[in-house]
Structure formats: C-alpha cells, structure tokens
Design an enzyme around this catalytic site. Sequence first.
Site, short mmCIF file in Angstrom:
data_model
loop_
_atom_site.label_atom_id
_atom_site.label_comp_id
_atom_site.label_asym_id
_atom_site.label_seq_id
_atom_site.Cartn_x
_atom_site.Cartn_y
_atom_site.Cartn_z
CD GLU A 132 9.65 -15.31 38.37
OE1 GLU A 132 9.40 -15.68 37.24
OE2 GLU A 132 10.57 -15.80 39.05
CG ASN A 161 15.01 -19.01 34.70
OD1 ASN A 161 16.08 -19.60 34.52
ND2 ASN A 161 14.47 -18.82 35.90
CD1 TRP A 162 15.49 -21.62 28.57
CD2 TRP A 162 17.49 -22.29 27.77
NE1 TRP A 162 15.54 -21.29 27.24
CE2 TRP A 162 16.76 -21.69 26.73
CE3 TRP A 162 18.77 -22.78 27.51
CZ2 TRP A 162 17.27 -21.57 25.42
CZ3 TRP A 162 19.27 -22.67 26.23
CH2 TRP A 162 18.53 -22.07 25.19
CE LYS A 163 12.45 -21.72 36.75
NZ LYS A 163 11.32 -21.97 37.62
CG HIS A 178 14.29 -17.48 40.36
ND1 HIS A 178 13.69 -18.53 41.03
CD2 HIS A 178 13.60 -17.35 39.19
CE1 HIS A 178 12.69 -19.00 40.28
NE2 HIS A 178 12.63 -18.31 39.17
CB SER A 232 2.15 -21.32 36.04
OG SER A 232 2.73 -22.17 37.02
N GLY A 267 9.60 -20.00 32.83
CA GLY A 267 10.42 -21.17 33.09
C GLY A 267 10.04 -22.31 32.16
N GLY A 268 9.17 -23.18 32.64
CA GLY A 268 8.82 -24.41 31.92
C GLY A 268 8.48 -24.22 30.45
CD GLU A 316 13.05 -22.14 40.78
OE1 GLU A 316 14.02 -22.03 40.01
OE2 GLU A 316 11.88 -22.34 40.39
N GLY A 320 6.13 -22.92 38.57
CA GLY A 320 6.22 -24.34 38.27
C GLY A 320 5.04 -25.16 38.77
P1 PGA Z 1 7.58 -21.32 35.50
O1 PGA Z 1 8.84 -20.56 36.15
O2 PGA Z 1 7.22 -20.55 34.24
O3 PGA Z 1 8.06 -22.70 35.22
O4 PGA Z 1 6.48 -21.28 36.51
C1 PGA Z 1 8.92 -19.17 36.15
C2 PGA Z 1 10.19 -18.72 36.81
O5 PGA Z 1 10.60 -19.33 37.79
O6 PGA Z 1 10.82 -17.74 36.37
#
Ligand code: PGA
Length: 251
Positions: A161, A3-5, A90, A207, A228-229, A92, A167
């Site tokens: 999650e 997930n490149w956000k 998600h 993470s 994500g990251g 976020e 993150g």
């Molecule tokens: P992260 O994000 O790997 O940067 O913690 C995961 C996500 O939000 O899907």
Amino acid sequence: MGNWKLHTTRSCAESLAGAVVDVVTRENPPLEIALAPPFTFLAIVARVIEGSPVGLAAQDVFWEDEGAYTGEISAPMLADVGCKYCIVGHSERRRHFGETDHQVARKVSACLRHQLIPIVCVGESLAEREKGRAEDVVRRQVKAALVAVEEGQVVPVIAYEPVWAIGTGRAASPEDAARMSRVIREAVDELLGSNAGQRVRVLYGGSVNPGNVRGFAAEPDIDGALVGGASLRPDTFIPLVRAFAPGGSRR
Ligand code: PGA
C-alpha cells in the site's frame, strides 16, 4: 478485504455486511473475502456473516495477550470474537500513532500465536518514491515485520500500500504494483526460504475502485486487494470481488 477504518455506525455495519453476505452466498466465488469493521462492531458483523464464506478481520491488535494496557485489544480477544484475519502495520497506524517496524513484528507474532492471519501493510511515502528508495523501504518493512515468523508457521499476507495512493484517488499502476509484489516475494524468500516467496499472498491497496480493479486483477503477481473507501458501499465493493473471481473479469 474491505477495511472500513473509522467509518460506519452499528446499523450501517450490519446492513453493509448483510449486503456483502447476500451476494457472496449467492455467487460463491472461489476467493477469500473478509471485512474489517471497527472493533466495536466486530461482534455484530460476526453474527451477520456467520455460516457464510465472508471472513472477519480486525484493523489492529496489541502485542500482549492481556495485562494493564488500557484501551488495547489483544489477539486472543480477536480470535474469541471470531476474527480470522488482522491488519497489522497499516500506514495510518505508522503515521498517526508512531508504530514502528519493531512493534509491527510483535503484533505479527501475537497474531500467529493465536491463529490469526496477519495482513501486514507495507509501502513507501511519496518522498521515498521520489528519491528512488521505494523498493528499499518496502524490503526493509517486509523483513522487519516477518523477522519473528518461525518455520512451519503461516506466512502472513502482505499488502503493498504505497502511502501516496491511500485515499487519494491516485492508485499505483498495476505494473508498478506487480513489480513491487515481486520485490516483496524476493524479500520473503530471503528471510524465510523454502519457496515462501511464491507461497506468500500479496495484495495491492490504495485507491482501488471499480474503474481500475481489472488492471490489478489481471496481474498474476497480485493476489487480491485491500480496499478502504470503495469497501463502504456494496455497489463499489461487490464489483471488486467479482473482478478477482476466476472466470469473472480476471484476465
Ligand atoms: P483506500 O484505502 O482504498 O481508501 O485508498 C486503502 C487502505 O488504506 O487499505
């Protein structure tokens, strides 16, 4: 799934997807691998991954198919550009844009109407965990999101999650994540029956990185990862793919 956000540029999206396609085409692991770039790069990434085993995912969707909804993107539009999956709910989106359980359910229905596989994100906040309410919150989110899923429809993928792990560099323990995966399977079973809880695929997200991925891959109740990251660089994403490949570092 990466997930490149709200990251990457057009050229970065192209080269990152290209690097993943190169490795995955060469190694061909028996896994589903998907990339979720920002909307504006979907068509570009679709071209790069064409003919490869890498799938395309969107990060969000609107619940109506078309109409006067400025700024929104619909499920038929995503299907048309080549998406196979769509992340829904998600944390976020729930936090920054006030998305509710009800809206998440409508988005899930929109995906299923257009043959997109929803990746439904659920997870408790730190305050909810500290109050001992984590399992109740996750159960409620799962049931609310899947309430409109009908018999015979694809069972959405669920991504556990925990909000406090996203993150932050502070992942859940593999044991806790696996325990929550079983709670999710129970909730899916209660809602959909027909052994859907055993069939549903449960991802862990929060993470995940090359240093901790093996613990998650070793849990039979965890089917994959939403990342994500660490999905923003081939040298941190590819080891995650390898860790989940049977015969690779899994178990
Ligand atoms: P992260 O994000 O790997 O940067 O913690 C995961 C996500 O939000 O899907």
